[in-house]
Motif scaffolding. Structure first.
Motif, short mmCIF file in Angstrom:
data_model
loop_
_atom_site.label_atom_id
_atom_site.label_comp_id
_atom_site.label_asym_id
_atom_site.label_seq_id
_atom_site.Cartn_x
_atom_site.Cartn_y
_atom_site.Cartn_z
N ASP A 1 0.74 -1.03 0.03
CA ASP A 1 0.00 0.00 -0.02
C ASP A 1 0.82 1.08 -0.12
OD1 ASP A 1 -1.95 1.73 0.07
OD2 ASP A 1 -2.39 1.42 2.23
N VAL A 2 1.06 1.90 -1.21
CA VAL A 2 2.15 3.07 -1.22
C VAL A 2 1.40 4.19 -1.37
CG1 VAL A 2 3.98 3.92 -3.07
CG2 VAL A 2 3.70 1.52 -2.27
N ASP A 3 1.87 5.15 -0.73
CA ASP A 3 1.23 6.57 -0.77
C ASP A 3 1.79 7.36 -1.88
OD1 ASP A 3 -0.20 6.55 1.70
OD2 ASP A 3 1.80 6.36 2.69
N ALA A 4 2.96 7.24 -2.33
CA ALA A 4 3.57 7.88 -3.52
C ALA A 4 4.80 7.20 -4.02
CB ALA A 4 4.13 9.21 -3.21
N VAL A 5 5.18 7.58 -5.28
CA VAL A 5 6.46 6.98 -6.04
C VAL A 5 7.20 7.96 -6.27
CG1 VAL A 5 6.90 5.74 -8.08
CG2 VAL A 5 5.10 5.25 -6.96
N LEU A 6 8.60 7.72 -6.24
CA LEU A 6 9.74 8.64 -6.56
C LEU A 6 10.48 8.04 -7.70
CD1 LEU A 6 11.18 10.09 -3.18
CD2 LEU A 6 9.62 11.04 -4.66
N LEU A 7 10.70 8.51 -8.78
CA LEU A 7 11.52 7.88 -10.06
C LEU A 7 12.89 8.24 -9.78
CD1 LEU A 7 8.78 8.28 -12.90
CD2 LEU A 7 9.39 6.70 -11.25
N SER A 8 13.77 7.40 -10.13
CA SER A 8 15.32 7.70 -10.15
C SER A 8 15.56 7.44 -11.67
CB SER A 8 15.96 6.54 -9.33
OG SER A 8 17.08 6.89 -9.38
N SER A 9 17.04 6.99 -11.59
CA SER A 9 17.68 7.08 -13.24
C SER A 9 16.99 5.95 -13.97
CB SER A 9 19.01 6.86 -12.89
OG SER A 9 19.19 5.82 -12.04
N GLY A 10 16.95 6.35 -15.18
CA GLY A 10 16.56 5.17 -16.29
C GLY A 10 14.88 5.09 -16.54
N MET A 11 14.20 5.63 -15.55
CA MET A 11 12.72 5.61 -15.77
C MET A 11 12.25 6.65 -16.76
SD MET A 11 12.10 3.16 -13.81
CE MET A 11 10.48 2.86 -13.23
N GLU A 12 13.08 7.80 -16.88
CA GLU A 12 12.50 9.08 -17.45
C GLU A 12 12.57 8.57 -19.16
OE1 GLU A 12 17.26 9.39 -17.37
OE2 GLU A 12 15.67 8.52 -16.15
N HIS A 13 13.18 7.52 -19.45
CA HIS A 13 13.19 7.21 -20.86
C HIS A 13 11.97 6.52 -21.40
CE1 HIS A 13 17.24 8.54 -20.79
NE2 HIS A 13 17.93 7.44 -20.20
N TYR A 14 11.17 6.32 -20.41
CA TYR A 14 9.71 5.69 -20.65
C TYR A 14 8.51 6.46 -20.33
CZ TYR A 14 13.16 1.68 -21.53
OH TYR A 14 14.39 1.02 -21.71
N PRO A 15 8.36 7.45 -21.03
CA PRO A 15 7.27 8.43 -20.63
C PRO A 15 5.80 7.60 -20.74
CG PRO A 15 8.16 9.16 -22.59
CD PRO A 15 9.02 8.05 -21.92
N GLU A 16 5.71 6.77 -21.62
CA GLU A 16 4.44 6.22 -21.70
C GLU A 16 4.16 5.13 -20.56
OE1 GLU A 16 1.98 6.71 -23.95
OE2 GLU A 16 3.31 8.21 -24.62
N ILE B 1 19.27 17.59 -20.23
CA ILE B 1 18.66 17.67 -18.82
C ILE B 1 18.16 16.36 -18.54
CG2 ILE B 1 16.70 18.55 -17.69
CD1 ILE B 1 16.75 21.05 -19.97
N ASN B 2 18.25 16.11 -17.19
CA ASN B 2 17.84 14.66 -16.63
C ASN B 2 16.87 15.08 -15.58
OD1 ASN B 2 19.77 13.04 -17.77
ND2 ASN B 2 21.30 13.95 -16.45
N PRO B 3 15.43 14.91 -16.05
CA PRO B 3 14.47 15.09 -14.94
C PRO B 3 14.07 14.26 -13.91
CG PRO B 3 13.53 14.26 -17.07
CD PRO B 3 15.19 14.43 -17.02
N ARG B 4 15.15 14.03 -13.00
CA ARG B 4 15.05 13.10 -12.06
C ARG B 4 16.19 13.19 -11.19
NH1 ARG B 4 20.02 10.93 -13.33
NH2 ARG B 4 19.85 9.80 -15.55
N PHE B 5 16.22 12.40 -9.83
CA PHE B 5 17.14 12.64 -9.07
C PHE B 5 18.59 12.19 -9.64
CE2 PHE B 5 13.85 11.76 -5.97
CZ PHE B 5 13.90 12.79 -5.11
#
Length: 410
Positions: free
Chosen positions: A81-96, A290-294
């Motif tokens: 049961d997760v309240d929120a998600v944070l994205l790190s490296s690699g995930m920004e390449h898959y916007p869909e 630009i890297n739009p994440r941590f």
């Protein structure tokens, strides 16, 4: 933690999540990690860990890594049961995939539309032109012939880049038409037939760590990026292998990088923690991407400013930017790569070592072993001691060499 919304459990997903998970835990929150490596110290910190390495997907092509991480993220959301998600490296390449994730849970940080914008290098550089930010020209090539014509117009040497990458993967230097043809044929099939071509600019690799609230941005630190350092065993010319915070260079260049990074993050409407990469030539800084994440400099920035970057990410994503001081001391992070495959010894015996693989696990040739982090007032001494420790670890691990260990592709 002064937030105006309740949080209890955070899911952190990406190729590399250890420092982010640690900061989530320091806020008194539960942390679920979806991570590529599944290192020992991450497993000891996270409340639960979903690791690509545990699935033994070593033979998967590089472009499948993000897909696997998203599948594991979906699995983690089914279990917890997760309240929120944070994205790190690699995930920004898959916007869909991120867009589908947004429909299922709260995503704190940049949304899929912002990730899509930052993936499109031509749109980024068009925006930079509007803002008066210098950058190397860039052209998209879908065929070898097109790439050759672009390179002829630009002039050799040129850099070939794929839309997806990270850590220097999918980046090649071509000094002649023959080299370009060889590199293009290897890169294009793995990245959907699309390759960017731009001139190679010699200089110092730098990055800006920025917090943004959608309309305003503040540059926290300007950092030195360590790229392709053979002392660390990195297998690629453009392979990322660490940071030094802060960057030591002319004050004028530091001011320009801070200004440029704040301008473009504000213009795009980014939120939370973001990274903006530059190369500093004799003419000054040029925007690279630009890297739009941590960023990988995460734990160094926290040390330099004595902040919790996850907390500041939460606040800035909700519109609040605090006042931040200047970096203290010198902070160095080195990523050490394996020159040969080996069975991992107990690396917990070393101080100032993080991202530690499990004892007696196999680290393949050309893969990262662990990271060294050192901080100190004396910049030269701190950097020297970090490299000395990295050398000791290389030698210690080399004694466990496995000559038949499989060789991974670069």
């Amino acid at each position: 933690m002064t937030l105006n919304f309740p949080l209890n459990t955070i899911l952190v997903a990406g190729v590399y999540t250890r420092p982010i998970v640690e900061s989530v835990k320091k806020l008194g929150l539960n942390a679920i990690a979806v991570d590529y490596f599944g290192d020992y110290d991450l497993a000891k910190t996270a409340d639960d860990l979903f690791s690509v390495s545990e699935l033994k997907r070593k033979d998967k092509p590089e472009e499948a890594t993000g897909e696997i991480l998203f599948k594991l993220t979906q699995e983690a959301l089914e279990v917890h049961d997760v309240d929120a998600v944070l994205l790190s490296s690699g995930m920004e390449h898959y916007p869909e995939n991120v867009k589908r994730l947004e429909k299922r849970t709260e995503l704190i940080g940049n949304k899929s539309s912002q990730l899509s914008f930052c993936r499109d290098k031509e749109r980024i550089f068009d925006t930079a032109d509007e803002l008066g930010i210098p950058h190397p020209p860039i052209k998209l090539a879908q065929t070898t012939g097109r790439a050759l014509r672009v390179a002829e117009d630009i002039g050799y040497p040129v850099v070939l880049k794929t839309p997806q990458g990270g850590g220097g993967i999918g980046v090649r230097l071509a000094s002649s038409p023959e080299e370009l043809e060889t590199h293009f044929e290897k890169l294009a099939p793995r990245r959907g037939g699309v390759v960017y071509v731009q001139p190679y600019i010699r200089g110092v690799d730098a990055s800006a760590s920025v917090l943004s609230n959608g309309s305003e941005a503040k540059c926290l630190t300007v950092n030195r990026q360590i790229i392709g350092d053979e002392r660390l065993g990195v297998p690629r010319r453009f392979g990322f292998c660490g940071n030094i915070v802060p960057l030591a260079t002319e004050r004028e260049y530091l001011s320009q990088i801070a200004e440029y990074s704040q301008m473009i993050c504000s213009e795009i409407g980014l939120v939370g923690s973001n990274g903006v990469d530059f190369v500093i030539s004799e003419d000054g800084p040029y925007l690279v991407e630009i890297n739009p994440r941590f960023q990988n400099s995460f734990d160094l920035v926290e040390r330099a400013l004595n902040i919790n970057l996850v907390e500041e990410h939460f606040l800035s994503s909700r519109g609040k930017l605090n006042i931040y001081g200047k970096p203290n001391n010198c902070h160095v992070k080195l990523i050490i790569y394996a020159r040969q495959g080996f069975r991992t010894p107990d690396l917990t015996r070393f101080r100032n070592v993080v991202d530690i693989p499990w004892e007696d696990s196999i680290v393949e040739r050309r893969k990262p072993i662990c990271s060294v982090i050192k901080s100190g007032e004396d910049r030269r001494k701190t950097i020297r001691e970090a490299y000395e420790l990295a050398g000791k670890i290389q030698n210690f691990c080399q004694s466990r060499e496995i000559s038949s260990s499989p060789i991974s592709p670069s």
